[in-house]
Design an enzyme around this catalytic site. Structure first.
Site, PDB file in Angstrom:
ATOM      1  N   GLU A   1       0.846  -1.196   0.000  1.00  0.00           N
ATOM      2  CA  GLU A   1       0.000   0.000   0.000  1.00  0.00           C
ATOM      3  C   GLU A   1       0.883   1.248   0.000  1.00  0.00           C
ATOM      4  O   GLU A   1       0.704   2.164  -0.800  1.00  0.00           O
ATOM      5  CB  GLU A   1      -0.907  -0.018   1.235  1.00  0.00           C
ATOM      6  CG  GLU A   1      -1.764   1.228   1.385  1.00  0.00           C
ATOM      7  CD  GLU A   1      -2.474   1.275   2.730  1.00  0.00           C
ATOM      8  OE1 GLU A   1      -3.439   2.055   2.854  1.00  0.00           O
ATOM      9  OE2 GLU A   1      -2.065   0.556   3.665  1.00  0.00           O
ATOM     10  N   HIS A   2       1.820   1.311   0.940  1.00  0.00           N
ATOM     11  CA  HIS A   2       2.800   2.400   1.013  1.00  0.00           C
ATOM     12  C   HIS A   2       4.188   1.826   0.777  1.00  0.00           C
ATOM     13  O   HIS A   2       4.545   0.818   1.392  1.00  0.00           O
ATOM     14  CB  HIS A   2       2.788   3.076   2.387  1.00  0.00           C
ATOM     15  CG  HIS A   2       1.443   3.565   2.829  1.00  0.00           C
ATOM     16  ND1 HIS A   2       0.572   2.787   3.586  1.00  0.00           N
ATOM     17  CD2 HIS A   2       0.817   4.756   2.632  1.00  0.00           C
ATOM     18  CE1 HIS A   2      -0.529   3.485   3.830  1.00  0.00           C
ATOM     19  NE2 HIS A   2      -0.412   4.679   3.261  1.00  0.00           N
TER      20      HIS A   2
END
Length: 443
Positions: free
Chosen positions: A329-330
């Site tokens: 996601e990050h």
């Protein structure tokens, strides 16, 4: 306080293929049969009973008796008055940056002539009505209001509905006001998703639902998106996650802080460090323990660290390959020249490059959206943006000459697919044009 298990260095090269696969597995998020059945019942009751069911579920799950489901304008104004100027100024700055970035995402009209007399266009229209779900609880998320409400406003959505569990935090109400959201309802959980998907006496039905939530909210979004009488949703959701790639020049304290900023989201969050430098990995493990002692949500972060990883690789290229396979996601690139490898990054929700780009910047105020695909969906889904609040339409217009020039191609392809009505729709027009041309020539 006992140290976490996040202090064991794992040598990637010494792991078997099965072990490597296990290291990149995420905490399970599949809804249990109990949750699936409970959510299905909630959806059916809200659809059948409307506001009555919403009040019943608020009493049962939130332990709040809700008289008025909709929050009034005076209540929103009162919430604004209770907030400090510092919070208001911070939100205003965040909105400015989010506006700049999302305004830049407006798609130009595509208008081309594919061949003489054949004009094709692509135009966009806002989704007429959208619903925003904002979780409540001990840590309200006004930043999510800004991340969802700002692009909805820029896109021109005619109706924006916001639901959040009662009592709604002042910060959330002020953020809604800042985004121009006027329809705010104090409903939480799966029942809020049902209300926005089906509508009730108080809550209007919307076309698309956005926002994060717990397992019940996530399952409710999944179910309504698969029902003909339901609503579309933004994307599949999973626990928050971050992967950091670090080289020997990285700062362990910065890495630890970024890892913990995701770990504190929830016990099912996952954080991973990839580095070719074992000394950096060990220093990060020490920093994590030291910084944990300072966190208000240390217990939650500790639980998340139980399924997190410190992985030592052969080289930076191996870090990149592992990251692309995981699809975080990050993704944080704590390396000396991150711009030199960004072209090799294929799967990530949002990328943070260099020492001075903390993940928190994207969460709050850099301007990018913090609603991101998780659980490996980065291989097929994008970070939330203006495009999610609009829809594309194509337009074509053919002149008589354009149709004549394209007719034989269409007729041949239609005949090849044995769709004679398709062919006939062209043939009739060609005949009419030829007859008209013949009549003109006779004159």
């Amino acid at each position: 306080m006992q140290p976490t298990n996040f202090n064991t260095l794992i040598n990637w090269q010494q792991c078997s293929e099965e072990q490597q696969k296990a290291l990149l597995s995420r905490p399970a998020i599949n809804a249990s049969e109990r949750i699936t059945a409970a959510v299905s019942d909630i959806l059916d009751r809200v659809k059948a009973e409307g506001d009555s069911a919403l009040r019943d579920f608020s009493q049962r799950f939130d332990h709040v008796q809700v008289a008025d489901i909709r929050i009034t304008a005076s209540e929103i104004a009162a919430a604004s008055a209770r907030l400090s100027d510092d919070v208001k100024h911070a939100m205003a700055q965040a909105v400015r940056n989010i506006e700049i970035f999302h305004n830049a995402q407006k798609m130009p009209v595509v208008d081309v002539e594919t061949q003489p007399g054949v004009r094709c266009q692509q135009i966009t229209r806002p989704i007429a009505s959208v619903g925003l779900y904002i979780p409540g609880g001990s840590a309200p998320l006004p930043s999510t209001v800004l991340m969802l409400g700002t692009p909805a406003r820029i896109a021109g959505c005619q109706r924006v509905v916001l639901c959040s569990p009662p009592p709604i935090a002042d910060e959330i109400l002020y953020a809604a006001q800042l985004c121009g959201i006027q329809e705010v309802f104090q409903i939480g959980g799966a029942q809020a998703i049902a209300a926005m998907a089906f509508g009730s006496e108080s809550v209007p039905k919307v076309h698309k639902i956005f926002g994060p939530g717990n397992a019940y909210v996530t399952e409710a979004k999944r179910q309504v998106s698969q029902r003909l009488d339901g609503a579309a949703i933004d994307m599949p959701a999973g626990p928050s996650e971050v992967l950091v790639i670090a080289d020997s020049g990285a700062t362990p304290a910065f890495i630890a802080a970024d890892l913990l900023s995701q770990a504190e989201h929830g016990p099912d969050s996952q954080v991973i460090l990839l580095t070719p430098d074992a000394a950096i990995a060990q220093a990060v493990a020490v920093e994590v323990e030291q910084q944990l002692a300072l966190l208000s949500r240390a217990d939650i972060a500790r639980q998340a660290l139980e399924s997190s990883r410190l992985i030592v690789t052969n080289d930076l290229q191996q870090c990149i390959d592992i990251s692309n396979a995981y699809g975080p996601e990050h993704l944080i690139l704590q390396i000396r020249q991150p711009e030199e490898i960004i072209d090799q990054i294929d799967n990530a929700g949002s990328v943070f490059m260099g020492d001075w780009s903390p993940e928190s910047a994207g969460d709050y105020a850099s301007g990018t959206n913090h609603v991101l695909p998780t659980y490996g969906y980065t291989s097929t889904y994008s970070s939330l943006g203006l495009a999610d609040f609009v829809k594309r339409m194509t337009v074509q217009q053919l002149t008589p000459q354009g149709l004549l020039g394209l007719a034989s191609t269409i007729e041949t392809l239609a005949q090849a697919e044995q769709l004679t009505a398709h062919k006939n729709a062209v043939t009739l027009r060609v005949t009419a044009l030829n007859n008209a041309l013949t009549a003109v020539n006779k004159e």
